[in-house]
Motif scaffolding. Structure first.
Motif, PDB file in Angstrom:
ATOM      1  N   VAL A 234      62.335 137.227  62.795  1.00 40.93           N
ATOM      2  CA  VAL A 234      62.116 135.965  63.517  1.00 40.93           C
ATOM      3  C   VAL A 234      62.985 135.859  64.763  1.00 40.93           C
ATOM      4  O   VAL A 234      62.547 135.361  65.794  1.00 40.93           O
TER       5      VAL A 234
ATOM      6  N   VAL B 198      63.533 137.158  55.438  1.00 41.37           N
ATOM      7  CA  VAL B 198      63.505 136.646  56.811  1.00 41.37           C
ATOM      8  C   VAL B 198      64.747 137.135  57.549  1.00 41.37           C
ATOM      9  O   VAL B 198      65.885 136.914  57.108  1.00 41.37           O
TER      10      VAL B 198
ATOM     11  N   ASP C 171      71.052 135.887  58.729  1.00 44.89           N
ATOM     12  CA  ASP C 171      71.287 135.703  60.160  1.00 44.89           C
ATOM     13  C   ASP C 171      72.761 135.979  60.432  1.00 44.89           C
ATOM     14  O   ASP C 171      73.629 135.536  59.668  1.00 44.89           O
TER      15      ASP C 171
ATOM     16  N   ALA D  87      66.989 135.064  53.189  1.00 46.41           N
ATOM     17  CA  ALA D  87      67.175 135.119  54.639  1.00 46.41           C
ATOM     18  C   ALA D  87      68.552 135.634  55.011  1.00 46.41           C
ATOM     19  O   ALA D  87      69.523 135.484  54.256  1.00 46.41           O
TER      20      ALA D  87
ATOM     21  N   LEU E  79      67.528 133.477  61.905  1.00 48.82           N
ATOM     22  CA  LEU E  79      67.192 132.071  61.668  1.00 48.82           C
ATOM     23  C   LEU E  79      67.434 131.201  62.895  1.00 48.82           C
ATOM     24  O   LEU E  79      66.724 130.220  63.097  1.00 48.82           O
TER      25      LEU E  79
ATOM     26  N   SER F 207      62.217 129.297  62.860  1.00 58.10           N
ATOM     27  CA  SER F 207      62.406 129.678  61.457  1.00 58.10           C
ATOM     28  C   SER F 207      62.267 128.498  60.507  1.00 58.10           C
ATOM     29  O   SER F 207      61.829 128.663  59.361  1.00 58.10           O
TER      30      SER F 207
END
Length: 446
Positions: free
Chosen positions: A386, A318, A353, A351, A321, A335
């Motif tokens: 995302v 991912v 970010d 993930a 976030l 997210s």
């Protein structure tokens, strides 16, 4: 002017720092002693581009200070801004006004001489009347004018929004407040920022109506995106085609996984409740809230479909976030629903970010956090974009594909072009756009 800002969260801190940068003498007050000590040391509790430098400059110049002593800050102030949180009340969605009421009572006891008390917090219609009543009851001799001065700050662009606003809304019931608030914002006259004076209740409603309209605009284009996928149209071209109409405008017409953050979710809920309380239901807003909630959950199903209908035992990377780029805010971020939905279907999540992982660790369970986008992609069965941080806009696609177990890329922000992704060998899924048929990518490249 001497100004006290009560509440050193996002709105209060940006407001206080920018007003100090205008040349006013500002004290930012908060009950959190650790936060105040950190601010005095130059440690900023939120991520907002440029804010740390403004704090350093204005604190160094003596125009900006931080304190836990509310009475000492309020007593000499010409204007006291109330900028505390008004989260959705647990259970019913009403704005929780406990902090506003508490501050009003504390401010009342510290007032000396004529003072304008301006509510920056987003509050339901009639809250200014309540604040005035609380102050008048707690301190009958207070010479005070209570005004509504809602904020219109975008996280990630708050300083620019404060210094170059589309408009400044001030709701007053006492004409003496007009001169005072005009002086507060006098430095903005060079930018010709419209200063709109209105009554207090109208100002309170302007804030909610503005956020609800923008939330509806986002939700509208997201529904159009679904229709585009069903019909083979391109939502980005649709958005451009309607956005060129000056009556509509192109902003907030970017299809995606739904809105989040600290404002739109709670403010649309609060406006729904205001409408119900006054017997004037906001049906469009109610529908907007419902559609947005469903959309965030539907994005997990979109990822599952891209993976062939099954993600159990698979690893999903991912990218992004936070609810939007240039902030560390995870509140109501899409997210959260996407990750939870994928985990419920048996997927493992890795993930990354740029700014939100500290907050994400407090809100997400059983998520592995990567050092960068390529580490998040390593061994992944699919990668999901995302949040459209700038560093995700020009990824090395060959390196990305080489790192992944399976080249499945789900772009929930339409950052990449379908033809380009297919040319690099990805199975590509985006929002409101039909994937090119086999061979079309080569033709488009010619």
């Amino acid at each position: 002017m001497k100004i006290a800002v009560i509440g050193s969260g996002y709105v209060g801190l940006v407001t206080g720092v920018c007003l100090a940068d205008f040349g006013h003498e500002v004290v930012c007050v908060d009950k959190d002693a650790a936060k105040i000590e950190a601010l005095r040391s130059g440690v900023i509790p939120i991520y907002e581009p440029g804010l740390d430098e403004l704090v350093k400059v204005n604190a160094g110049a003596g125009r900006l200070s931080f304190s836990t002593d509310l009475p000492a800050a309020v007593a000499p102030a010409d204007v006291v801004f109330i900028a505390v949180g008004t989260p959705s009340r647990r259970g019913d969605g009403h704005a929780d006004l406990r902090y506003v009421r508490e501050v009003a009572r504390e401010v009342a006891g510290a007032l000396e001489g004529f003072t304008v008390v301006a509510t920056k917090s987003t509050v339901p219609v009639g809250t200014g009347d309540e604040v005035a009543h609380i102050i008048g009851t707690a301190n009958p001799g207070a010479d005070v004018a209570v005004v509504s001065n809602p904020e219109f700050l975008r996280e990630g662009a708050a300083i620019e929004d404060f210094k170059r606003p589309d408009r400044i809304v001030v709701g007053i019931e006492d004409e003496r407040a007009r001169e005072v608030m005009t002086e507060v914002y006098r430095p903005l006259y060079l930018n010709q920022a419209p200063l709109q004076f209105t009554d207090r209740r109208t100002a309170e409603l302007i804030k909610y109506a503005a956020n609800a309209f923008l939330a509806m605009k986002i939700t509208f284009i997201n529904e159009v995106a679904d229709l585009c996928e069903a019909t083979g149209a391109d939502v980005q071209e649709v958005a451009r085609g309607i956005g060129l109409d000056k009556r509509i405008g192109g902003k907030f017409l970017h299809a995606g996984p739904g809105y989040g953050g600290s404002c739109f979710p709670k403010d649309t809920l609060a406006l729904m409740k205001i409408g119900q309380d006054f017997g004037s239901p906001m049906r469009l807003v109610e529908t907007t809230v419902s559609i947005n909630d469903q959309r965030k959950r539907a994005m997990a199903r979109k990822v599952v479909a891209a993976c062939g209908g099954e993600v159990r035992g698979k690893t999903i990377g991912v990218l992004g976030l936070t609810f939007k780029p240039n902030t560390d805010d995870m509140r109501e971020a899409p997210s959260l629903d996407i990750v939870r939905g994928l985990q419920d279907r048996g997927a493992s999540i890795v993930a990354y970010d740029p700014q939100g992982m500290a907050a994400a660790r407090e809100m997400m369970e059983n998520v592995a956090f990567a050092a960068d986008a390529y580490e998040a992609a390593a061994g992944a069965d699919a990668l999901v974009l995302v949040t459209e941080w700038n560093e995700f806009r020009s990824l090395d696609l060959a390196r990305l594909k080489a790192a992944m177990k399976a080249p499945v890329f789900v772009d929930l922000r339409n950052v990449y072009r379908p033809h380009e992704m297919q040319r690099h060998g990805f199975t590509f899924v985006s929002i409101g756009r039909t994937p090119p048929a086999p061979g079309e990518a080569e033709i488009a490249a010619q």
